[in-house]
Motif scaffolding. Sequence first.
Motif, PDB file in Angstrom:
ATOM      1  N   THR A  25       0.841  -1.191   0.000  1.00  0.00           N
ATOM      2  CA  THR A  25       0.000   0.000   0.000  1.00  0.00           C
ATOM      3  C   THR A  25       0.877   1.242   0.000  1.00  0.00           C
ATOM      4  O   THR A  25       1.858   1.308   0.720  1.00  0.00           O
ATOM      5  N   LYS A  26       0.520   2.176  -0.833  1.00  0.00           N
ATOM      6  CA  LYS A  26       1.264   3.437  -0.898  1.00  0.00           C
ATOM      7  C   LYS A  26       0.648   4.504  -0.012  1.00  0.00           C
ATOM      8  O   LYS A  26       1.281   5.505   0.290  1.00  0.00           O
ATOM      9  N   ASP A  27      -0.595   4.277   0.407  1.00  0.00           N
ATOM     10  CA  ASP A  27      -1.298   5.326   1.148  1.00  0.00           C
ATOM     11  C   ASP A  27      -1.338   5.101   2.659  1.00  0.00           C
ATOM     12  O   ASP A  27      -2.078   5.779   3.367  1.00  0.00           O
ATOM     13  N   ALA A  28      -0.530   4.183   3.171  1.00  0.00           N
ATOM     14  CA  ALA A  28      -0.437   4.012   4.625  1.00  0.00           C
ATOM     15  C   ALA A  28       0.239   5.251   5.210  1.00  0.00           C
ATOM     16  O   ALA A  28       1.138   5.831   4.607  1.00  0.00           O
ATOM     17  N   GLU A  29      -0.219   5.647   6.380  1.00  0.00           N
ATOM     18  CA  GLU A  29       0.380   6.782   7.066  1.00  0.00           C
ATOM     19  C   GLU A  29       1.125   6.259   8.285  1.00  0.00           C
ATOM     20  O   GLU A  29       0.529   5.663   9.179  1.00  0.00           O
ATOM     21  N   ILE A  30       2.423   6.473   8.302  1.00  0.00           N
ATOM     22  CA  ILE A  30       3.259   5.965   9.384  1.00  0.00           C
ATOM     23  C   ILE A  30       3.656   7.134  10.280  1.00  0.00           C
ATOM     24  O   ILE A  30       4.197   8.137   9.827  1.00  0.00           O
ATOM     25  N   ASN A  31       3.359   6.977  11.568  1.00  0.00           N
ATOM     26  CA  ASN A  31       3.704   7.968  12.586  1.00  0.00           C
ATOM     27  C   ASN A  31       4.547   7.280  13.649  1.00  0.00           C
ATOM     28  O   ASN A  31       4.438   6.075  13.849  1.00  0.00           O
ATOM     29  N   PHE A  32       5.343   8.051  14.343  1.00  0.00           N
ATOM     30  CA  PHE A  32       6.200   7.512  15.393  1.00  0.00           C
ATOM     31  C   PHE A  32       5.763   8.096  16.726  1.00  0.00           C
ATOM     32  O   PHE A  32       5.576   9.307  16.849  1.00  0.00           O
ATOM     33  N   VAL A  33       5.576   7.204  17.711  1.00  0.00           N
ATOM     34  CA  VAL A  33       5.042   7.590  19.011  1.00  0.00           C
ATOM     35  C   VAL A  33       5.938   7.090  20.133  1.00  0.00           C
ATOM     36  O   VAL A  33       6.663   6.109  19.972  1.00  0.00           O
ATOM     37  N   SER A  34       5.861   7.778  21.273  1.00  0.00           N
ATOM     38  CA  SER A  34       6.665   7.380  22.438  1.00  0.00           C
ATOM     39  C   SER A  34       6.059   6.193  23.167  1.00  0.00           C
ATOM     40  O   SER A  34       6.771   5.422  23.806  1.00  0.00           O
ATOM     41  N   GLU A  35       4.720   6.057  23.089  1.00  0.00           N
ATOM     42  CA  GLU A  35       4.036   4.980  23.811  1.00  0.00           C
ATOM     43  C   GLU A  35       2.937   4.376  22.952  1.00  0.00           C
ATOM     44  O   GLU A  35       2.399   5.020  22.056  1.00  0.00           O
ATOM     45  N   ASN A  36       2.587   3.156  23.262  1.00  0.00           N
ATOM     46  CA  ASN A  36       1.440   2.462  22.678  1.00  0.00           C
ATOM     47  C   ASN A  36       1.450   2.378  21.153  1.00  0.00           C
ATOM     48  O   ASN A  36       0.568   2.908  20.491  1.00  0.00           O
ATOM     49  N   PRO A  37       2.442   1.695  20.580  1.00  0.00           N
ATOM     50  CA  PRO A  37       2.418   1.495  19.132  1.00  0.00           C
ATOM     51  C   PRO A  37       1.159   0.703  18.753  1.00  0.00           C
ATOM     52  O   PRO A  37       0.703  -0.154  19.512  1.00  0.00           O
ATOM     53  N   SER A  38       0.583   1.024  17.598  1.00  0.00           N
ATOM     54  CA  SER A  38      -0.661   0.361  17.200  1.00  0.00           C
ATOM     55  C   SER A  38      -0.898   0.558  15.712  1.00  0.00           C
ATOM     56  O   SER A  38      -0.173   1.294  15.044  1.00  0.00           O
ATOM     57  N   ILE A  39      -1.943  -0.103  15.239  1.00  0.00           N
ATOM     58  CA  ILE A  39      -2.374   0.047  13.859  1.00  0.00           C
ATOM     59  C   ILE A  39      -3.887   0.198  13.873  1.00  0.00           C
ATOM     60  O   ILE A  39      -4.586  -0.486  14.613  1.00  0.00           O
ATOM     61  N   ASN A  40      -4.365   1.119  13.063  1.00  0.00           N
ATOM     62  CA  ASN A  40      -5.795   1.352  12.930  1.00  0.00           C
ATOM     63  C   ASN A  40      -6.056   1.606  11.444  1.00  0.00           C
ATOM     64  O   ASN A  40      -5.828   2.721  10.968  1.00  0.00           O
ATOM     65  N   GLY A  41      -6.490   0.565  10.746  1.00  0.00           N
ATOM     66  CA  GLY A  41      -6.656   0.680   9.306  1.00  0.00           C
ATOM     67  C   GLY A  41      -5.305   0.898   8.658  1.00  0.00           C
ATOM     68  O   GLY A  41      -4.400   0.092   8.816  1.00  0.00           O
ATOM     69  N   LYS A  42      -5.162   2.003   7.947  1.00  0.00           N
ATOM     70  CA  LYS A  42      -3.889   2.315   7.298  1.00  0.00           C
ATOM     71  C   LYS A  42      -3.082   3.346   8.080  1.00  0.00           C
ATOM     72  O   LYS A  42      -2.094   3.870   7.589  1.00  0.00           O
ATOM     73  N   GLN A  43      -3.505   3.609   9.318  1.00  0.00           N
ATOM     74  CA  GLN A  43      -2.774   4.484  10.229  1.00  0.00           C
ATOM     75  C   GLN A  43      -1.888   3.598  11.109  1.00  0.00           C
ATOM     76  O   GLN A  43      -2.396   2.774  11.866  1.00  0.00           O
ATOM     77  N   ILE A  44      -0.592   3.782  11.010  1.00  0.00           N
ATOM     78  CA  ILE A  44       0.355   2.979  11.783  1.00  0.00           C
ATOM     79  C   ILE A  44       1.127   3.892  12.724  1.00  0.00           C
ATOM     80  O   ILE A  44       1.634   4.932  12.314  1.00  0.00           O
TER      81      ILE A  44
END
Length: 163
Positions: A25-44
């Motif tokens: 998928t080219k439209d996944a949005e990847i973010n980096f977080v300090s806590e609680n890594p997760s996936i919600n649909g194409k939001q990572i």
Amino acid sequence: MLESKNLIDIFKRSLTITIKSIGKTKDAEINFVSENPSINGKQIYLSLPKISTLKKDLDYIRGEADAMALELRLHDSNIHNKFLSLNDTANEIFSVIEQSRIEARGSMIFKGIKLNILSKHNIDINKIYKNKEDKDFLINAFKYVSYGELTNQNLDGEYLNYK
């Protein structure tokens, strides 16, 4: 300091490209977080890599990213939702077994992923609070035993107690 920031930025870009490639998928949005890594649909939301622990955490972060990329590629939420019940515990068990299926199948497709995910599971299983009365003990038992059985591997820590 500038070199450290560049190294982290390069690593984050590498993870982003890898997730999109594995996840097809080219439209996944990847973010980096300090806590609680997760996936919600194409939001990572991945764990934010830190320069001070990058060498130690490298396999773990790769395993986390690989697991989420495989979920993008191999999970069908419409089918999954059809089999959910009104029982929260049953749904949690169903979800962790589905994640194990995804990770096992992905490990057969991409041989390098198998080691990354195994490493992540071994680190996680060694951090777990070990109270057999806790509901999470049951969920973790299903999670790690199903993964171990589907990949024909033994994990560290509480794995044998779970089994």
